[in-house]
Design a protein around this motif. Structure first.
Motif, short mmCIF file in Angstrom:
data_model
loop_
_atom_site.label_atom_id
_atom_site.label_comp_id
_atom_site.label_asym_id
_atom_site.label_seq_id
_atom_site.Cartn_x
_atom_site.Cartn_y
_atom_site.Cartn_z
N LYS A 144 46.95 63.33 39.77
CA LYS A 144 47.82 63.64 40.90
C LYS A 144 48.44 65.03 40.77
O LYS A 144 49.60 65.26 41.08
N LYS A 145 47.60 65.96 40.29
CA LYS A 145 48.04 67.34 40.13
C LYS A 145 47.10 68.28 40.88
O LYS A 145 45.91 67.98 41.06
N ALA A 146 47.65 69.40 41.30
CA ALA A 146 46.87 70.42 42.00
C ALA A 146 46.84 71.68 41.15
O ALA A 146 47.86 72.10 40.60
N GLU A 147 45.65 72.27 41.04
CA GLU A 147 45.50 73.50 40.28
C GLU A 147 44.85 74.55 41.16
O GLU A 147 43.81 74.29 41.79
N TYR A 148 45.44 75.73 41.25
CA TYR A 148 44.92 76.76 42.14
C TYR A 148 43.49 77.14 41.77
O TYR A 148 43.12 77.19 40.60
N GLY A 149 42.70 77.38 42.81
CA GLY A 149 41.30 77.71 42.63
C GLY A 149 40.40 76.53 42.97
O GLY A 149 40.84 75.52 43.52
N TRP A 150 39.13 76.64 42.62
CA TRP A 150 38.14 75.63 42.98
C TRP A 150 37.29 75.21 41.77
O TRP A 150 36.21 74.64 41.94
N LYS A 151 37.78 75.44 40.57
CA LYS A 151 36.94 75.26 39.39
C LYS A 151 37.21 73.99 38.59
O LYS A 151 36.53 73.73 37.60
N THR A 152 38.20 73.20 38.99
CA THR A 152 38.55 72.03 38.19
C THR A 152 38.10 70.74 38.86
O THR A 152 37.58 70.73 39.97
N ILE A 153 38.33 69.62 38.17
CA ILE A 153 37.94 68.31 38.69
C ILE A 153 38.80 67.94 39.88
O ILE A 153 40.02 68.09 39.86
N GLY A 154 38.15 67.47 40.94
CA GLY A 154 38.89 67.06 42.13
C GLY A 154 38.25 67.63 43.38
O GLY A 154 37.04 67.89 43.41
N LEU A 155 39.06 67.84 44.40
CA LEU A 155 38.57 68.36 45.68
C LEU A 155 39.30 69.64 46.05
O LEU A 155 40.53 69.66 46.12
N PRO A 156 38.58 70.74 46.30
CA PRO A 156 39.23 71.96 46.77
C PRO A 156 39.84 71.77 48.16
O PRO A 156 39.19 71.25 49.08
N VAL A 157 41.10 72.18 48.30
CA VAL A 157 41.84 72.02 49.56
C VAL A 157 42.34 73.38 50.02
O VAL A 157 43.05 74.07 49.28
N LEU A 158 41.95 73.79 51.22
CA LEU A 158 42.49 74.98 51.86
C LEU A 158 43.73 74.56 52.63
O LEU A 158 43.65 73.70 53.51
N ALA A 159 44.88 75.14 52.30
CA ALA A 159 46.14 74.68 52.91
C ALA A 159 47.03 75.86 53.28
O ALA A 159 48.25 75.80 53.14
N VAL A 160 46.43 76.93 53.78
CA VAL A 160 47.20 78.12 54.19
C VAL A 160 47.92 77.81 55.51
O VAL A 160 47.28 77.45 56.49
N ASP A 161 49.23 77.96 55.52
CA ASP A 161 49.98 77.65 56.74
C ASP A 161 50.16 78.86 57.66
O ASP A 161 50.81 78.76 58.69
N LYS A 162 49.57 79.99 57.30
CA LYS A 162 49.63 81.19 58.15
C LYS A 162 48.23 81.74 58.35
O LYS A 162 48.00 82.94 58.29
N LEU A 163 47.26 80.87 58.60
CA LEU A 163 45.87 81.29 58.72
C LEU A 163 45.63 82.38 59.77
O LEU A 163 44.85 83.30 59.53
N PRO A 164 46.27 82.32 60.94
CA PRO A 164 46.01 83.39 61.91
C PRO A 164 46.38 84.77 61.38
O PRO A 164 45.88 85.78 61.87
N GLY A 165 47.25 84.81 60.37
CA GLY A 165 47.63 86.08 59.76
C GLY A 165 46.48 86.74 59.03
O GLY A 165 46.58 87.92 58.68
N GLU A 166 45.38 86.02 58.80
CA GLU A 166 44.22 86.62 58.15
C GLU A 166 43.37 87.42 59.15
O GLU A 166 42.50 88.18 58.75
N ILE A 167 43.61 87.21 60.43
CA ILE A 167 42.98 88.03 61.48
C ILE A 167 44.11 88.46 62.43
O ILE A 167 44.16 88.05 63.58
N PRO A 168 45.05 89.27 61.92
CA PRO A 168 46.33 89.50 62.62
C PRO A 168 46.23 90.20 63.96
O PRO A 168 46.95 89.84 64.90
#
Length: 431
Positions: free
Chosen positions: A343-367
């Motif tokens: 029940k822990k989250a580790e930044y990145g996509w390299k560990t056991i589990g499921l990668p989750v994208l959870a950016v709450d300001k996504l439109p800011g990536e195409i401002p």
């Protein structure tokens, strides 16, 4: 007497609620515009000056302050009208202090999220652009994740949305990826599942459609291995009736909305067949989870190397429709891998589990593109604000029904439609 408007400088976001193009139109109509200087905003200060706006750090002389994201308590101007995405209407704990400060300062809060037509459809939003950026990022994360697992796919060519010069360049890159898939194929079928039917899902599907796509029905997912092509990708759209059921194994939209506690999710039945899930489903605390921690644990227990390797939770409700979305992320660290066993989250996509994208300001990536789209919609409603009066009560303010219904706080008091937030304000004090 015409109002004076201000545009505040965002602390962490590069978007603007009104671009120089629409500020110019507002100024030409006889309304004064003051803009706080900003080094972060995607439009230079000089462009606002050329549009006829005044550059000024102090906005105490304006009537209405427009911004994008939440405002730090110290920056809320006493007695002023503030228009922004407050993220308070669900009683979000993190923003109750800000809401309380607005009330204490006798200010007014108008929330863009509640600017709707008579049917409840939102009139101004960044949702489609969140879908654009979220889908691009999901393909990027999926490619990186599969590479980490020792599987090379063409998706490793995709970059994060904010690494492209603009949306057009990102779309060109995805289109080129589609040509590669069509010509050279994929090592295995790629299936992307979409939830929600609003702007978020529409934007995400628009990006995904740049690839060679075949659409399948949810009921046919278990047959995906039959007659499958490796020279295309697959998509499946999930309606509420695909996702939720009651104890009688039936679904009624009307009953679900009125009595959501009588329903539970069956979405876990589909996830073994999906590679990527893009979640654009509207969620409130009264609704059941779409996916739970237990669902993810069961998937990883049953399969050593499951097909499902990326979840893009574009709606980004913490512990919401996705129970294991445990924190929002930034574009600098957009993804974490959630381990349902620890029940822990580790930044990145390299560990056991499921990668989750959870950016709450996504439109800011195409401002620039997202700001232009939002400004166009906001400008279309601007005429309703030109001659409002702030002297009396809300009923006599002259605000149209559209703006009236989006007013959460008026001169320090919760308006009638938002009295329910009082219990959340009191609850936050007791924690």
């Amino acid at each position: 007497m015409s109002i004076i408007i201000g545009i505040r400088a965002e602390e962490l976001d590069t978007r603007a609620p009104l671009t120089p193009k629409y500020v110019k139109r507002i100024v030409e109509s006889g309304t004064s515009v003051y803009v706080q200087p900003s080094q972060k905003r995607c439009f230079p200060d000089e462009e606002y000056q050329k549009a006829g706006a005044y550059l000024q750090t102090d906005l105490s002389n304006v009537d209405i302050v427009f911004s994008v994201k939440e405002i730090p308590c110290s920056k809320i101007l006493p007695g002023k009208i503030h228009c922004f995405f407050s993220h308070t209407i669900k009683g979000q704990k993190n923003n109750m202090t800000m809401l309380r400060t607005i009330m204490e300062k006798q200010a007014t809060l108008i929330d863009y999220e509640k600017i709707t037509d008579s049917s409840g459809k939102r009139l101004i939003a960044f949702g489609k652009f969140a879908g654009y950026a979220g889908m691009i990022d999901a393909l990027w994360i999926y490619g990186q994740r599969m590479q980490t697992l020792g599987c090379e796919t063409p998706f490793s060519q995709v970059q994060q949305a904010n690494k492209y010069q603009n949306l057009e360049q990102a779309k060109t890159a995805i289109s080129d990826l589609g040509k590669t898939i069509k010509e050279h194929g994929l090592p295995f079928p790629i299936v992307c599942g979409f939830t929600g039917s609003g702007r978020v899902a529409q934007g995400a599907k628009e990006i995904y459609s740049l690839l060679p796509v075949r659409t399948i029905m949810a009921k046919d997912l278990s047959k995906i291995s039959e007659n499958v092509s490796h020279h295309c990708v697959y998509q499946v759209s999930f309606s509420l009736e695909n996702i939720f059921t009651n104890s009688q194994n039936t679904f009624s939209r009307e009953e679900y909305i009125k009595h959501p506690q009588q329903y539970h999710s069956i979405f876990a039945e589909y996830i073994p067949y999906l590679s990527i899930v893009v979640n654009g489903l509207y969620w409130a605390p009264k609704y059941p989870h779409l996916l739970t921690i237990l669902d993810l644990k069961n998937l990883l227990t049953a399969r050593d190397n499951p097909r499902f390797q990326t979840l893009a939770d574009i709606t980004c409700d913490i512990n919401g429709s996705i129970e294991f979305n445990v924190e929002s992320t930034s574009s600098e660290n957009p993804c974490y891998t959630y381990n349902p066993f620890s029940k822990k989250a580790e930044y990145g996509w390299k560990t056991i589990g499921l990668p989750v994208l959870a950016v709450d300001k996504l439109p800011g990536e195409i401002p620039q593109e997202s700001s232009e789209g939002f400004s166009e919609e906001l400008y279309g409603l601007f005429s309703d604000l030109r001659n409002i009066s702030y002297a009396g009560n809300l009923a006599s303010s002259g605000l149209s029904a559209t703006w009236h219904n989006a007013t959460i706080v008026y001169k320090g008091e919760l308006t009638e439609n938002y009295q329910y937030l009082q219990k959340h304000l009191e609850g936050s004090l007791n924690e």
